[in-house]
Design a protein around this motif. Structure first.
Motif, PDB file in Angstrom:
ATOM      1  N   ILE A 185       0.897  -1.386   0.187  1.00 52.88           N
ATOM      2  CA  ILE A 185      -0.100   0.092  -0.143  1.00 52.88           C
ATOM      3  C   ILE A 185       0.654   1.305   0.093  1.00 52.88           C
ATOM      4  O   ILE A 185       0.536   1.951  -0.830  1.00 52.88           O
ATOM      5  N   GLU A 186       1.995   1.228   0.963  1.00 51.59           N
ATOM      6  CA  GLU A 186       2.875   2.230   0.965  1.00 51.59           C
ATOM      7  C   GLU A 186       3.481   2.570  -0.318  1.00 51.59           C
ATOM      8  O   GLU A 186       3.650   3.818  -0.978  1.00 51.59           O
ATOM      9  N   LYS A 188       2.558   1.478  -3.399  1.00 50.59           N
ATOM     10  CA  LYS A 188       1.485   1.945  -4.374  1.00 50.59           C
ATOM     11  C   LYS A 188       0.955   3.627  -3.932  1.00 50.59           C
ATOM     12  O   LYS A 188       1.017   4.372  -4.999  1.00 50.59           O
ATOM     13  N   GLU A 189       1.122   4.142  -2.786  1.00 56.97           N
ATOM     14  CA  GLU A 189       0.914   5.519  -2.484  1.00 56.97           C
ATOM     15  C   GLU A 189       1.814   6.408  -3.012  1.00 56.97           C
ATOM     16  O   GLU A 189       1.768   7.481  -3.616  1.00 56.97           O
ATOM     17  N   ILE A 190       3.284   5.912  -2.947  1.00 60.46           N
ATOM     18  CA  ILE A 190       4.386   6.507  -3.398  1.00 60.46           C
ATOM     19  C   ILE A 190       4.286   6.639  -5.190  1.00 60.46           C
ATOM     20  O   ILE A 190       4.431   7.717  -5.485  1.00 60.46           O
ATOM     21  N   ASN A 191       4.087   5.603  -5.575  1.00 64.49           N
ATOM     22  CA  ASN A 191       4.021   5.436  -7.081  1.00 64.49           C
ATOM     23  C   ASN A 191       2.730   6.462  -7.543  1.00 64.49           C
ATOM     24  O   ASN A 191       2.780   7.025  -8.514  1.00 64.49           O
ATOM     25  N   GLU A 192       1.795   6.348  -6.889  1.00 65.06           N
ATOM     26  CA  GLU A 192       0.651   7.294  -7.184  1.00 65.06           C
ATOM     27  C   GLU A 192       0.978   8.648  -7.111  1.00 65.06           C
ATOM     28  O   GLU A 192       0.423   9.360  -7.914  1.00 65.06           O
ATOM     29  N   GLU A 193       1.858   9.115  -6.120  1.00 68.83           N
ATOM     30  CA  GLU A 193       2.334  10.495  -5.956  1.00 68.83           C
ATOM     31  C   GLU A 193       3.083  10.768  -7.081  1.00 68.83           C
ATOM     32  O   GLU A 193       3.222  12.119  -7.570  1.00 68.83           O
TER      33      GLU A 193
END
Length: 575
Positions: A185-186, A188-193
């Motif tokens: 999840i972390e 994925k969040e970084i990649n989304e950012e």
């Protein structure tokens, strides 16, 4: 406790185990959680289920007794025995995971001596029970000796320890899985950012500048290498992760062409990918290789997107070290394999318990009925005969339990391992003398022409068990009037011993199964002697624990030779 016992254990498997244990020796079992809820109950006695636990007053006694017995567990004992307020005896064993109490294993509903019939007649009248049915239930309630209770409790303590260890492994697996999901999840969040930052940069140079500080914070703290490349392949930017993954400092790469860090064989692929970025505006999952500063090649995955920087189109991308991903995948795979192996061994272990305990315990029940009959008839000849048969069956059960406990201790790492230098010849002679009485009953000669000064470095107790098992097996499978020879050869810091017989021999198919735990491989001896099925498995465990090897050569009808080797020096300290 963070998790309930039902989340840590397969309750259905534990239920099957309890049912098998009850079927084998008629013992009551129950597993409770810490709130006193009964999760599993097998073989409960009619005197409890049909009388004590359905009458309001006696049921209240049962609850009070359960509470007292559960409270005793907190005192730190391995098991606790308590006589309930209705007159029966119960045993409670804590289920522990390391030092944490997660549940309770109950057995009981029996007597330790012949019950006072008059007391229970009064109790039936007091609480309005059907006196005739109540006394029948009383007669069917088992009476166990203190020795039987101790053996059962000792076995169940080992079993609950094994259950606790399996639960601990399940707990570790649950926590690791949760942590893996959090990491995903972390990430994925970084990649989304990153994607959001790239999309905004593509829309406007002004937006890119406004978000530069936030973008810099993300790129400098991500584990992946973040880079920027212009249309001709000139390197414009690297974050600090490049030094961890490729060994270069940022200033060593910025301003140079990417071609200086790429194998010639990979260069055409790179040129094609750069072309794709500036034509199709992105590159996805490009697996390739880059030179590390030390000259080694590093396998990486590259992803990129076309953005606007200082008014120019540039490729912004990430480089991920594939070895880290493969390492994580390998760790997960190894953990899964270890868990599968532990579960497989557990299943085989339970299979051996169910198979090997059922026979001798069933025999003892049947023989006990005959003994009662012949004692009443005062038939001393048959009484002695059946008593001897019961003794043999009891010894078989004790041997099995001893081997099972040794095997369980060995697999769990709880068996003491104390290697030392010792002469093996006196040990061989001691085991030979111990077993000569059995050999004489079959007129078997045991030759031991071993010379002295055969010193080994091993655990003396374990090797004694190996010798006893192998010599005992040789006696069992050698015909009356046969011969057993024990030999030793000392060569190149290794002592090789062999126990040779001229008995019935072993087929090639069975030779390959001798040292495998699984369905019982025990075979009847020449006079129908019965083994535990675990002796050779223990031999293998003990020999390998002492840095040795064990093997067998055999031919049907010509006898067998069992070999094992041991080091004669302590390689760690003697070098």
């Amino acid at each position: 406790m963070k998790y309930h016992i039902t989340e840590l254990f397969n309750i259905e498997e534990l239920r099957q185990l309890c049912e098998s244990f009850t079927e084998i020796n008629g013992t009551v079992t129950a597993i409770l959680d810490l709130e006193g809820n009964v999760l599993i109950a097998t073989g409960w006695q009619p005197i409890c289920t049909q009388f004590h636990r359905i009458n309001d007053e006696t049921k209240k006694r049962c609850s009070e007794s359960d509470t007292i017995l559960a409270g005793k567990i907190k005192q730190g004992h391995k098991y606790n025995i308590y006589k309930c307020k209705n007159g029966l005896v119960d045993v409670a064993i804590p289920i522990m995971m390391e030092n944490e109490h997660v549940g309770i294993f109950f057995t009981g509903q029996f007597f330790t001596e012949k019950p006072d019939k008059e007391y229970f007649i009064k109790q039936a009248r007091k609480f309005g029970f059907d006196e005739k049915k109540y006394l029948i239930a009383l007669e069917n309630t088992p009476v166990f000796s203190e020795e039987q209770i101790r053996k059962n409790a000792s076995f169940l303590v080992k079993l609950t320890e094994s259950i606790g260890k399996n639960g601990l492994k399940n707990l570790i697996n649950i926590e690791q899985s949760k942590q893996l999901e959090i990491d995903k999840i972390e990430l994925k969040e970084i990649n989304e950012e990153l994607i959001v930052a790239k999309e905004k940069a593509e829309e406007s140079e002004i937006e890119l500048r406004e978000s530069e500080e936030r973008y810099k914070l993300i790129t400098q703290n991500t584990l992946d290498v973040v880079f920027m490349l212009d249309k001709i392949g000139k390197l414009l930017f690297f974050n600090e992760s490049v030094e961890k993954i490729l060994g270069y400092k940022q200033e060593e790469l910025v301003g140079k062409s990417f071609t200086g860090f790429v194998p010639k064989s990979e260069l055409p692929k790179y040129l094609l990918q750069i072309k794709n970025v500036f034509l199709k505006k992105e590159i996805q999952n490009f697996i390739t290789k880059i030179y590390h500063k030390n000259g080694n090649l590093v396998e990486v995955e590259i992803n990129g997107k076309l953005v606007i920087h200082d008014g120019k189109s540039v490729a912004l991308g990430t480089i991920r070290d594939m070895s880290l991903r493969r390492k994580d995948e390998l760790i997960i795979k190894q953990k899964n394999e270890e868990l599968s192996e532990i579960n497989a061994e557990k299943d085989k272990f339970f299979s051996i318990i169910a198979h090997d305990l059922k026979g001798p315990l069933g025999n003892m029940v049947g023989l006990s009925e005959y003994l009662v009959q012949y004692i009443k008839e005062k038939n001393h000849e048959k009484t002695e005969k059946f008593a001897n048969m019961m003794l043999k069956s009891s010894n078989k059960t004790v041997d099995l339990l001893s081997n099972l406990m040794d095997w369980a201790q060995s697999k769990s790492g709880r068996m003491d391992y104390n290697p030392e230098y010792f002469e093996i010849d006196p040990l061989v002679q001691e085991e030979k003398q111990f077993l000569e009485g059995i050999a004489e009953q079959k007129s078997i000669i045991i030759n031991n022409p071993i010379k002295t000064n055969n010193r080994v470095f091993a655990d003396k107790t374990m090797i004694s068990g190996v010798l006893r098992n192998l010599i005992s097996n040789a006696i069992k499978f050698t015909n009356t009037g046969g011969k057993i020879t024990i030999l030793a050869e000392n060569k190149e810091n290794v002592l090789t011993m062999s126990i040779n017989d001229n008995g019935v021999g072993i087929s090639e198919d069975n030779v390959n199964k001798l040292f495998q735990i699984g369905e019982n491989q025990s075979t009847l001896g020449t006079e129908n002697e019965k083994g535990t099925g675990l002796g050779l498995i223990l031999c293998k465990e003990f020999i390998e624990k002492n840095n040795g090897k064990i093997w067998v050569k055999s031919k049907v009808g010509a006898g067998s030779s069992f070999y094992f080797s041991l080091p004669t020096t302590n390689e760690t300290n003697d070098q």
